[in-house]
Design a protein around this motif. Structure first.
Motif, mmCIF file in Angstrom:
data_model
loop_
_atom_site.group_PDB
_atom_site.id
_atom_site.type_symbol
_atom_site.label_atom_id
_atom_site.label_comp_id
_atom_site.label_asym_id
_atom_site.label_seq_id
_atom_site.Cartn_x
_atom_site.Cartn_y
_atom_site.Cartn_z
ATOM 1 N N LYS A 146 0.841 -1.193 0.000
ATOM 2 C CA LYS A 146 0.000 0.000 0.000
ATOM 3 C C LYS A 146 0.877 1.244 0.000
ATOM 4 C CE LYS A 146 -4.173 1.958 0.891
ATOM 5 N NZ LYS A 146 -5.352 1.811 0.035
ATOM 6 N N MET A 147 0.507 2.202 -0.837
ATOM 7 C CA MET A 147 1.157 3.501 -0.800
ATOM 8 C C MET A 147 0.422 4.362 0.220
ATOM 9 S SD MET A 147 3.567 3.041 -2.900
ATOM 10 C CE MET A 147 4.187 4.719 -2.821
ATOM 11 N N ALA A 148 1.179 5.077 1.028
ATOM 12 C CA ALA A 148 0.563 5.858 2.100
ATOM 13 C C ALA A 148 1.413 7.091 2.379
ATOM 14 C CB ALA A 148 0.436 5.005 3.359
ATOM 15 N N THR A 149 0.914 7.932 3.257
ATOM 16 C CA THR A 149 1.681 9.070 3.754
ATOM 17 C C THR A 149 2.095 8.769 5.181
ATOM 18 O OG1 THR A 149 0.512 10.664 2.361
ATOM 19 C CG2 THR A 149 1.628 11.517 4.321
ATOM 20 N N ALA A 150 3.399 8.825 5.442
ATOM 21 C CA ALA A 150 3.910 8.570 6.792
ATOM 22 C C ALA A 150 4.158 9.900 7.495
ATOM 23 C CB ALA A 150 5.198 7.768 6.722
ATOM 24 N N HIS A 151 3.710 9.985 8.731
ATOM 25 C CA HIS A 151 4.023 11.136 9.575
ATOM 26 C C HIS A 151 5.266 10.799 10.386
ATOM 27 C CE1 HIS A 151 -0.425 12.635 9.477
ATOM 28 N NE2 HIS A 151 0.220 12.822 8.336
ATOM 29 N N LEU A 152 6.191 11.731 10.454
ATOM 30 C CA LEU A 152 7.459 11.527 11.157
ATOM 31 C C LEU A 152 7.437 12.367 12.435
ATOM 32 C CD1 LEU A 152 9.785 11.733 8.013
ATOM 33 C CD2 LEU A 152 8.759 9.709 9.064
ATOM 34 N N VAL A 153 7.518 11.677 13.549
ATOM 35 C CA VAL A 153 7.324 12.345 14.846
ATOM 36 C C VAL A 153 8.551 12.120 15.730
ATOM 37 C CG1 VAL A 153 5.854 12.532 16.882
ATOM 38 C CG2 VAL A 153 4.849 11.869 14.656
ATOM 39 N N VAL A 184 9.454 22.113 11.007
ATOM 40 C CA VAL A 184 8.063 22.204 10.557
ATOM 41 C C VAL A 184 7.309 23.183 11.461
ATOM 42 C CG1 VAL A 184 5.901 20.901 10.363
ATOM 43 C CG2 VAL A 184 8.058 19.897 9.561
ATOM 44 N N PRO A 185 6.504 24.067 10.888
ATOM 45 C CA PRO A 185 5.770 25.057 11.700
ATOM 46 C C PRO A 185 4.874 24.400 12.747
ATOM 47 C CG PRO A 185 5.641 25.595 9.364
ATOM 48 C CD PRO A 185 6.235 24.222 9.449
ATOM 49 N N ARG A 186 4.679 25.111 13.850
ATOM 50 C CA ARG A 186 3.800 24.624 14.909
ATOM 51 C C ARG A 186 2.387 24.388 14.341
ATOM 52 N NH1 ARG A 186 4.111 24.889 20.396
ATOM 53 N NH2 ARG A 186 5.977 26.206 20.220
ATOM 54 N N GLY A 187 1.782 23.293 14.712
ATOM 55 C CA GLY A 187 0.450 22.961 14.241
ATOM 56 C C GLY A 187 0.447 22.095 13.006
ATOM 57 N N ALA A 188 1.653 21.892 12.394
ATOM 58 C CA ALA A 188 1.768 21.032 11.221
ATOM 59 C C ALA A 188 2.535 19.782 11.602
ATOM 60 C CB ALA A 188 2.462 21.773 10.077
ATOM 61 N N VAL A 189 2.585 18.823 10.703
ATOM 62 C CA VAL A 189 3.277 17.564 10.961
ATOM 63 C C VAL A 189 4.164 17.235 9.776
ATOM 64 C CG1 VAL A 189 1.356 16.198 10.028
ATOM 65 C CG2 VAL A 189 2.987 15.122 11.583
ATOM 66 N N ALA A 190 5.346 16.730 10.067
ATOM 67 C CA ALA A 190 6.269 16.323 9.014
ATOM 68 C C ALA A 190 5.748 15.055 8.351
ATOM 69 C CB ALA A 190 7.662 16.088 9.597
ATOM 70 N N VAL A 241 12.970 8.927 15.763
ATOM 71 C CA VAL A 241 11.831 9.522 15.045
ATOM 72 C C VAL A 241 10.841 8.402 14.731
ATOM 73 C CG1 VAL A 241 11.051 10.773 12.997
ATOM 74 C CG2 VAL A 241 13.272 11.313 14.029
ATOM 75 N N LYS A 242 9.632 8.546 15.230
ATOM 76 C CA LYS A 242 8.593 7.539 14.987
ATOM 77 C C LYS A 242 8.032 7.679 13.582
ATOM 78 C CE LYS A 242 5.892 8.665 18.438
ATOM 79 N NZ LYS A 242 4.779 8.587 19.429
ATOM 80 N N VAL A 243 7.642 6.541 13.023
ATOM 81 C CA VAL A 243 6.927 6.518 11.748
ATOM 82 C C VAL A 243 5.483 6.155 12.056
ATOM 83 C CG1 VAL A 243 6.722 5.428 9.490
ATOM 84 C CG2 VAL A 243 8.999 5.829 10.492
ATOM 85 N N VAL A 244 4.586 7.095 11.809
ATOM 86 C CA VAL A 244 3.168 6.919 12.133
ATOM 87 C C VAL A 244 2.362 7.013 10.848
ATOM 88 C CG1 VAL A 244 1.214 7.793 13.473
ATOM 89 C CG2 VAL A 244 3.543 7.909 14.418
ATOM 90 N N ILE A 245 1.562 5.992 10.591
ATOM 91 C CA ILE A 245 0.733 5.981 9.382
ATOM 92 C C ILE A 245 -0.723 5.836 9.779
ATOM 93 C CG2 ILE A 245 0.225 4.779 7.222
ATOM 94 C CD1 ILE A 245 3.145 3.945 7.097
#
Length: 252
Positions: free
Chosen positions: A43-50, A89-95, A62-66
């Motif tokens: 599956k292609m997805a967008t990963a959030h890096l936290v 990354v600006p506050r309120g946004a996610v990488a 750095v966590k990988v959250v999908i």
């Protein structure tokens, strides 16, 4: 930043193979269940890096959250650099970054591989359950076709060599008898597989009938094939041969 509040990071980097998926198997399972893929797939997805500065093993972790599921980590050799980009990354946004997720559920145990910064080229999405069902259905259909496609105790196509030899020896009636049986078998297989009958035995019968100047017989065998096609299109070669055979059959 796009409307979802995601900011793409790691652009221009080569793909990064995430780590720790085997320690996140329940989360991987929940993610694929959410996707309706209980046996896994690609599956292609967008990963959030936290960034996870409180991680006791690596303060650069750095966590990988999908889609809300923590499924992996950025590898340690990339974590510091990726984490630095995340903190910009600006506050309120996610990488975020594109990701390819491979997962397989065998005997209730998930295995997974997450590739970050993945462009998707050459990697179509797959649903392993759907593929397994398709393979099982194909096997059942193949077995059914094998049962109905027998001629004289063998799969009908194995008689091609014998038919060619009979034709070479000008034993036309014997060849036609065998071809008629093969035509009938091919028609049964077509019904079992819900596809057009193989044209080869019909073509061979038509060739012999043309050679022995039996135009009426050629018309009959070709029209029977056309009728067996149902809604499937008539091959051009068959249409042309049938048209000529009909002309020949009208001659005195």
């Amino acid at each position: 930043m796009d409307r979802s509040g995601e900011v793409l990071v790691c652009e221009g980097r080569e793909s990064i193979e995430a780590v720790g998926e085997n320690y996140r198997r329940p989360a991987v399972g929940r993610l694929f269940a959410q996707w309706g893929m209980p046996e896994g797939g690609v599956k292609m997805a967008t990963a959030h890096l936290v960034p996870e500065p409180t991680n006791k093993h690596d303060r650069h972790a750095v966590k990988v959250v999908i889609e809300g599921h923590h499924v992996a980590y950025v590898p340690s050799e990339d974590a510091a650099g990726v984490g630095h980009q995340c903190r910009k990354v600006p506050r309120g946004a996610v990488a975020a970054t594109p990701a390819r997720v491979w997962g397989s559920n065998e005997d209730g145990e998930w295995r997974a591989r997450v590739t970050l910064v993945f462009d998707g080229e050459g990697s179509p999405e797959r649903d392993f359950r759907a593929e397994r069902v398709a393979r099982r259905e194909a096997q059942v259909r193949d077995e059914a076709s094998r049962r109905v496609g027998q001629v004289r105790g063998q799969w009908w196509a194995t008689h091609r060599g014998a038919i060619s030899e009979l034709k070479r020896q000008d034993r036309h009636e014997e060849a036609l008898d065998l071809l008629r049986e093969c035509i009938a078998a091919a028609a049964r297989v077509a019904v079992a597989l819900d596809e057009p009958p193989t044209v080869w035995p019909t073509e061979q019968a038509a060739v012999i009938l043309r050679k022995v100047k039996d135009a009426a017989g050629e018309v009959q065998v070709l029209e029977a094939y056309v009728a067996s096609l149902g809604a499937h299109p008539v091959p051009d070669k068959i249409a042309e041969r049938l048209a000529k055979a009909r002309v020949l059959a009208q001659r005195p």
